[in-house]
Write an enzyme that holds these catalytic residues in place. Structure first.
Site, PDB file in Angstrom:
ATOM      1  N   ARG A   1       0.910  -1.027  -0.369  1.00 41.25           N
ATOM      2  CA  ARG A   1       0.132  -0.261   0.081  1.00 41.25           C
ATOM      3  C   ARG A   1       0.955   1.258  -0.199  1.00 41.25           C
ATOM      4  O   ARG A   1       0.688   2.347  -0.934  1.00 41.25           O
ATOM      5  CB  ARG A   1      -1.103   0.045   0.958  1.00 41.25           C
ATOM      6  CG  ARG A   1      -2.204  -1.443   0.780  1.00 41.25           C
ATOM      7  CD  ARG A   1      -3.151  -0.871   2.019  1.00 41.25           C
ATOM      8  NE  ARG A   1      -3.689  -2.748   1.606  1.00 41.25           N
ATOM      9  CZ  ARG A   1      -4.456  -3.496   2.329  1.00 41.25           C
ATOM     10  NH1 ARG A   1      -4.465  -2.771   3.414  1.00 41.25           N
ATOM     11  NH2 ARG A   1      -4.737  -4.737   2.505  1.00 41.25           N
TER      12      ARG A   1
ATOM     13  N   ARG B   1      -8.372  -1.067   4.984  1.00 43.07           N
ATOM     14  CA  ARG B   1      -9.018   0.299   3.693  1.00 43.07           C
ATOM     15  C   ARG B   1      -9.887   1.243   4.412  1.00 43.07           C
ATOM     16  O   ARG B   1      -9.854   1.742   3.536  1.00 43.07           O
ATOM     17  CB  ARG B   1      -9.010  -0.653   2.152  1.00 43.07           C
ATOM     18  CG  ARG B   1      -7.881  -1.587   2.477  1.00 43.07           C
ATOM     19  CD  ARG B   1      -7.857  -2.639   1.522  1.00 43.07           C
ATOM     20  NE  ARG B   1      -8.238  -3.327   1.965  1.00 43.07           N
ATOM     21  CZ  ARG B   1      -8.775  -5.238   0.895  1.00 43.07           C
ATOM     22  NH1 ARG B   1      -7.844  -4.874  -0.027  1.00 43.07           N
ATOM     23  NH2 ARG B   1      -9.256  -5.644   2.276  1.00 43.07           N
TER      24      ARG B   1
ATOM     25  N   GLU C   1     -12.079 -14.578  12.289  1.00 40.05           N
ATOM     26  CA  GLU C   1     -12.003 -14.369  10.692  1.00 40.05           C
ATOM     27  C   GLU C   1     -11.792 -15.058   9.560  1.00 40.05           C
ATOM     28  O   GLU C   1     -10.569 -15.534   9.704  1.00 40.05           O
ATOM     29  CB  GLU C   1     -11.471 -12.558  10.919  1.00 40.05           C
ATOM     30  CG  GLU C   1     -11.263 -12.442   9.147  1.00 40.05           C
ATOM     31  CD  GLU C   1     -10.395 -11.217   9.137  1.00 40.05           C
ATOM     32  OE1 GLU C   1      -9.776 -10.687   9.715  1.00 40.05           O
ATOM     33  OE2 GLU C   1     -10.412 -10.603   8.068  1.00 40.05           O
TER      34      GLU C   1
ATOM     35  N   SER D   1     -14.107  -4.966   5.261  1.00 44.06           N
ATOM     36  CA  SER D   1     -13.768  -4.421   4.421  1.00 44.06           C
ATOM     37  C   SER D   1     -14.343  -4.816   2.880  1.00 44.06           C
ATOM     38  O   SER D   1     -14.707  -4.696   2.007  1.00 44.06           O
ATOM     39  CB  SER D   1     -14.079  -2.667   4.207  1.00 44.06           C
ATOM     40  OG  SER D   1     -12.885  -2.236   4.299  1.00 44.06           O
ATOM     41  N   GLY D   2     -13.311  -5.723   3.365  1.00 40.16           N
ATOM     42  CA  GLY D   2     -12.255  -6.498   1.404  1.00 40.16           C
ATOM     43  C   GLY D   2     -12.828  -5.584   0.738  1.00 40.16           C
ATOM     44  O   GLY D   2     -12.903  -6.876  -0.635  1.00 40.16           O
ATOM     45  N   GLY D   3     -12.460  -4.626  -0.279  1.00 41.57           N
ATOM     46  CA  GLY D   3     -11.932  -4.352  -1.133  1.00 41.57           C
ATOM     47  C   GLY D   3     -12.797  -3.097  -1.485  1.00 41.57           C
ATOM     48  O   GLY D   3     -12.877  -2.660  -2.690  1.00 41.57           O
TER      49      GLY D   3
ATOM     50  N   LYS E   1     -15.329 -11.813  12.450  1.00 48.10           N
ATOM     51  CA  LYS E   1     -15.280 -10.924  11.319  1.00 48.10           C
ATOM     52  C   LYS E   1     -15.570 -11.564  10.107  1.00 48.10           C
ATOM     53  O   LYS E   1     -14.254 -11.806   9.873  1.00 48.10           O
ATOM     54  CB  LYS E   1     -13.680 -10.729  11.436  1.00 48.10           C
ATOM     55  CG  LYS E   1     -13.516  -8.768  10.439  1.00 48.10           C
ATOM     56  CD  LYS E   1     -11.932  -9.010  11.765  1.00 48.10           C
ATOM     57  CE  LYS E   1     -11.433  -7.974  10.107  1.00 48.10           C
ATOM     58  NZ  LYS E   1     -11.096  -6.468  10.654  1.00 48.10           N
TER      59      LYS E   1
END
Ligand code: 13P
Length: 339
Positions: free
Chosen positions: A33, A294, A177, A261-263, A219
């Site tokens: 990132r 993110r 998760e 949020s996963g993208g 999660k």
């Protein structure tokens, strides 16, 4: 069993409509990132970035807990205060990512198994002594041609259950998760089926491993079409599918679900979480909150660009995104708040 302690930690994490900030990117992930934003990939830059996050004024209005990475929980601010203490003093509970990453599952092409159980009992004691009160372990489930297999889903459930039992023994709340990835061109329906399968396998395994469901945080991913799927679903369709899936697979004994949020874009993640909380409030037996990385950090990281002069602007964006996420967790988010 530390039932009271675990319940107490969970209550504090989500008190007053707050949620969790994931800032536990592993070094390879945060470096990727940084690289995308032209930021040098060094220990010092990672330290500066995590200091920027932890010292954001007012973050505690929306964030009850922050998940750290091993490098970060050992780091200090420029003034010499441990990052974990800065968070604690702001009323944000520090947590820690304890898995060692998702590795190729031998014999099962394109599938992954998360490693890190060896020596975990001892590592949990160390982390607890550094101030952590909860932990995270991420399993990765990929949708593709003929995958996920039952073997991959069950192997990951098994690792998650062993991890969760060790955390509860140590008095740390396990964030469990099982992430079904958004990568691919699969439909919302396919994501529904895989997520339901992964959750049912997970809760059966948690039962067999004597994990107290009252002392975990789930999660999961939301139920979404793949990123490359040509059919786009509305916010209401995503919320309806997600709620239906979780009502069918997650026991009411679980106190809280904190979505990743996963993208999704920050806005999409807020819209979906908001619709779930606003339209289904009376039917949900659990707190439905967030544990975004993110979707909270992205605008902040893009504004910072690794430069000291941008810290103030970056912190404002972080504060704002955390606030919008907390509004969505209460079902009070409106798109006009984006301005
Ligand atoms: P994202 O919100 O970016 O998916 O990250 C959450 C997380 O912690 C993944 O393990």
């Amino acid at each position: 069993m530390h039932t009271k302690l675990l319940k107490n930690t969970i209550e504090q994490l989500f008190a007053n409509g707050k949620g969790i900030l994931a800032m536990d990117e592993s070094t390879p992930t945060i470096d990727k990132r940084f690289s995308a934003n032209g930021i040098p990939q060094t220990v010092e830059m990672r330290r500066k970035y995590r200091e920027l996050i932890a010292t954001t004024a007012g973050l505690n209005e929306s964030i009850g807990g922050a998940i750290l990475y091993d490098e970060t929980i050992r780091q200090q601010t420029k003034k010499g205060e441990p990052i974990a203490s800065v968070l604690m003093n702001a009323g944000i509970i520090p947590g820690i990512k304890v898995d060692m990453g998702a590795k190729a599952l031998a014999g099962f092409p394109n599938e992954k198994i998360t490693e890190g159980l060896d020596g975990l009992r001892e590592r949990l004691v160390d982390y607890r002594n550094m101030g952590a009160r909860f932990a995270k372990w991420r399993a990765v489930i990929t949708i593709g041609d003929g995958i996920p297999t039952k073997t991959c889903i069950d192997a990951n459930a098994h690792a998650l259950a062993r991890y969760a039992a060790l955390c509860q023994e140590a008095g740390l709340v396990p964030i469990v998760e099982p992430e079904v990835l958004m990568d691919g061109n699969h439909s919302l329906q396919r994501c529904y089926e895989v997520t339901e399968h992964a959750l049912k396998s997970l809760f059966e395994t948690l039962y067999y491993f004597h994990v107290d469901l009252q002392g975990i945080i789930l999660k999961p991913n939301m139920v979404l079409p793949g990123k490359e799927c040509s059919d786009k679903n509305s916010i209401d369709e995503v919320a309806a599918a997600t709620v239906k899936c979780f009502l069918s697979a997650v026991p009411a004994a679980v106190p809280a679900i904190a979505f990743l949020s996963g993208g999704q874009s920050p806005q999409q993640a807020s819209q979906h979480l908001n619709a779930i909380n606003k339209d289904y409030k009376d039917r949900l037996p659990w707190i439905v909150a967030f544990s975004f990385a993110r979707a909270i950090q992205q605008p902040c990281l893009e504004a910072w660009k690794g430069k000291d002069v941008n810290v103030e602007t970056a912190q404002k964006l972080l504060y704002h995104r955390a606030k919008l996420s907390a509004a969505a967790r209460r079902g009070e988010y409106k798109s006009s708040m984006e301005e």
